[in-house]
Motif scaffolding. Sequence first.
Motif, PDB file in Angstrom:
ATOM      1  N   LEU A 104     -10.803  34.445  13.286  1.00  0.00           N
ATOM      2  CA  LEU A 104     -10.232  35.283  12.232  1.00  0.00           C
ATOM      3  C   LEU A 104      -8.753  34.958  12.068  1.00  0.00           C
ATOM      4  N   PRO A 105      -8.432  33.948  11.277  1.00  0.00           N
ATOM      5  CA  PRO A 105      -7.016  33.602  11.096  1.00  0.00           C
ATOM      6  C   PRO A 105      -6.280  34.718  10.383  1.00  0.00           C
ATOM      7  N   ARG A 106      -5.021  34.904  10.746  1.00  0.00           N
ATOM      8  CA  ARG A 106      -4.218  35.951  10.105  1.00  0.00           C
ATOM      9  C   ARG A 106      -3.571  35.472   8.820  1.00  0.00           C
ATOM     10  N   VAL A 107      -3.525  34.163   8.611  1.00  0.00           N
ATOM     11  CA  VAL A 107      -2.889  33.610   7.413  1.00  0.00           C
ATOM     12  C   VAL A 107      -3.907  32.768   6.654  1.00  0.00           C
ATOM     13  N   CYS A 108      -3.968  33.021   5.354  1.00  0.00           N
ATOM     14  CA  CYS A 108      -4.838  32.264   4.461  1.00  0.00           C
ATOM     15  C   CYS A 108      -3.978  31.727   3.328  1.00  0.00           C
ATOM     16  N   ILE A 109      -4.024  30.430   3.137  1.00  0.00           N
ATOM     17  CA  ILE A 109      -3.296  29.795   2.051  1.00  0.00           C
ATOM     18  C   ILE A 109      -4.316  29.468   0.970  1.00  0.00           C
ATOM     19  N   ILE A 110      -4.070  29.980  -0.231  1.00  0.00           N
ATOM     20  CA  ILE A 110      -5.031  29.828  -1.324  1.00  0.00           C
ATOM     21  C   ILE A 110      -4.337  29.236  -2.545  1.00  0.00           C
ATOM     22  N   GLY A 111      -5.018  28.343  -3.211  1.00  0.00           N
ATOM     23  CA  GLY A 111      -4.488  27.745  -4.434  1.00  0.00           C
ATOM     24  C   GLY A 111      -4.448  28.766  -5.564  1.00  0.00           C
ATOM     25  N   ASN A 112      -3.563  28.543  -6.511  1.00  0.00           N
ATOM     26  CA  ASN A 112      -3.366  29.502  -7.598  1.00  0.00           C
ATOM     27  C   ASN A 112      -4.182  29.174  -8.845  1.00  0.00           C
ATOM     28  N   GLY A 113      -5.204  28.338  -8.694  1.00  0.00           N
ATOM     29  CA  GLY A 113      -5.981  27.896  -9.851  1.00  0.00           C
ATOM     30  C   GLY A 113      -7.131  28.812 -10.202  1.00  0.00           C
ATOM     31  N   THR A 114      -8.192  28.209 -10.698  1.00  0.00           N
ATOM     32  CA  THR A 114      -9.368  28.904 -11.195  1.00  0.00           C
ATOM     33  C   THR A 114      -9.894  29.924 -10.198  1.00  0.00           C
ATOM     34  N   ARG A 115     -10.049  31.154 -10.643  1.00  0.00           N
ATOM     35  CA  ARG A 115     -10.642  32.255  -9.869  1.00  0.00           C
ATOM     36  C   ARG A 115      -9.859  32.634  -8.613  1.00  0.00           C
ATOM     37  N   SER A 116      -8.602  32.247  -8.539  1.00  0.00           N
ATOM     38  CA  SER A 116      -7.793  32.553  -7.361  1.00  0.00           C
ATOM     39  C   SER A 116      -7.669  34.064  -7.136  1.00  0.00           C
ATOM     40  N   LYS A 117      -7.358  34.792  -8.189  1.00  0.00           N
ATOM     41  CA  LYS A 117      -7.176  36.250  -8.041  1.00  0.00           C
ATOM     42  C   LYS A 117      -8.468  36.919  -7.574  1.00  0.00           C
ATOM     43  N   GLU A 118      -9.604  36.463  -8.097  1.00  0.00           N
ATOM     44  CA  GLU A 118     -10.900  37.009  -7.681  1.00  0.00           C
ATOM     45  C   GLU A 118     -11.143  36.731  -6.197  1.00  0.00           C
ATOM     46  N   HIS A 119     -10.858  35.522  -5.759  1.00  0.00           N
ATOM     47  CA  HIS A 119     -11.018  35.177  -4.339  1.00  0.00           C
ATOM     48  C   HIS A 119     -10.074  36.010  -3.465  1.00  0.00           C
ATOM     49  N   GLN A 120      -8.855  36.182  -3.923  1.00  0.00           N
ATOM     50  CA  GLN A 120      -7.890  36.967  -3.142  1.00  0.00           C
ATOM     51  C   GLN A 120      -8.371  38.411  -2.977  1.00  0.00           C
ATOM     52  N   LYS A 121      -8.897  38.969  -4.043  1.00  0.00           N
ATOM     53  CA  LYS A 121      -9.417  40.336  -3.974  1.00  0.00           C
ATOM     54  C   LYS A 121     -10.561  40.427  -2.966  1.00  0.00           C
ATOM     55  N   ARG A 122     -11.461  39.469  -2.997  1.00  0.00           N
ATOM     56  CA  ARG A 122     -12.591  39.459  -2.068  1.00  0.00           C
ATOM     57  C   ARG A 122     -12.115  39.297  -0.634  1.00  0.00           C
ATOM     58  N   LEU A 123     -11.112  38.452  -0.435  1.00  0.00           N
ATOM     59  CA  LEU A 123     -10.549  38.268   0.910  1.00  0.00           C
ATOM     60  C   LEU A 123      -9.922  39.562   1.431  1.00  0.00           C
ATOM     61  N   MET A 124      -9.158  40.242   0.581  1.00  0.00           N
ATOM     62  CA  MET A 124      -8.505  41.492   1.003  1.00  0.00           C
ATOM     63  C   MET A 124      -9.523  42.562   1.354  1.00  0.00           C
ATOM     64  N   GLU A 125     -10.643  42.580   0.641  1.00  0.00           N
ATOM     65  CA  GLU A 125     -11.686  43.560   0.935  1.00  0.00           C
ATOM     66  C   GLU A 125     -12.385  43.266   2.262  1.00  0.00           C
ATOM     67  N   CYS A 126     -12.636  41.992   2.534  1.00  0.00           N
ATOM     68  CA  CYS A 126     -13.381  41.603   3.734  1.00  0.00           C
ATOM     69  C   CYS A 126     -12.495  41.448   4.965  1.00  0.00           C
ATOM     70  N   TRP A 127     -11.280  40.964   4.781  1.00  0.00           N
ATOM     71  CA  TRP A 127     -10.369  40.708   5.897  1.00  0.00           C
ATOM     72  C   TRP A 127      -8.989  41.283   5.575  1.00  0.00           C
ATOM     73  N   PRO A 128      -8.842  42.605   5.623  1.00  0.00           N
ATOM     74  CA  PRO A 128      -7.560  43.210   5.248  1.00  0.00           C
ATOM     75  C   PRO A 128      -6.407  42.821   6.172  1.00  0.00           C
ATOM     76  N   GLN A 129      -6.703  42.373   7.379  1.00  0.00           N
ATOM     77  CA  GLN A 129      -5.652  41.979   8.319  1.00  0.00           C
ATOM     78  C   GLN A 129      -5.077  40.588   8.020  1.00  0.00           C
ATOM     79  N   CYS A 130      -5.692  39.875   7.091  1.00  0.00           N
ATOM     80  CA  CYS A 130      -5.289  38.504   6.773  1.00  0.00           C
ATOM     81  C   CYS A 130      -4.155  38.508   5.736  1.00  0.00           C
ATOM     82  N   THR A 131      -3.081  37.800   6.035  1.00  0.00           N
ATOM     83  CA  THR A 131      -1.993  37.611   5.079  1.00  0.00           C
ATOM     84  C   THR A 131      -2.394  36.489   4.126  1.00  0.00           C
ATOM     85  N   ILE A 132      -2.330  36.754   2.844  1.00  0.00           N
ATOM     86  CA  ILE A 132      -2.725  35.771   1.838  1.00  0.00           C
ATOM     87  C   ILE A 132      -1.474  35.213   1.175  1.00  0.00           C
TER      88      ILE A 132
END
Length: 136
Positions: free
Chosen positions: A51-79
């Motif tokens: 369970l990494p605490r840091v997630c680096i995500i690209g700002n392209g297609t569907r990024s915001k949707e992925h970020q929302k899903r990540l925050m819901e599933c892994w709230p301890q993860c810094t995006i």
Amino acid sequence: MNIDDFLLGIDPGSSKTGLALLTCSGEIIRRRIALTTNFEAELVSFLAGVLPRVCIIGNGTRSKEHQKRLMECWPQCTIIELDEAYSTEEARKLYWQLNPPTSWRKFLPLGLLKPPVALDDYAAVILVRRYLEQTT
């Protein structure tokens, strides 16, 4: 290793999403291309208990949707969202570094060769390495 020793890279896309788990020194632990429609389940399988605490995500297609899903599933993860401009071109170079061409292909310029696989997971690696370059 501790969870702080790993960084998760995500190259989001509409049909497939690149995943990469790297050490803080930029070494690739594993990478995978996941179906975007099954993102959460494939991410759980990919992480295999890490369970990494840091997630680096690209700002392209569907990024915001992925970020929302990540925050819901892994709230301890810094995006951390990064600009993914030219990440595919860099991913192509990385692919050939890790998988040098053989036979007659090794005599061609790499720019003329098309990798035989999708590069989304390599692009996720590139995003993490960009982050590491910015923070060191």
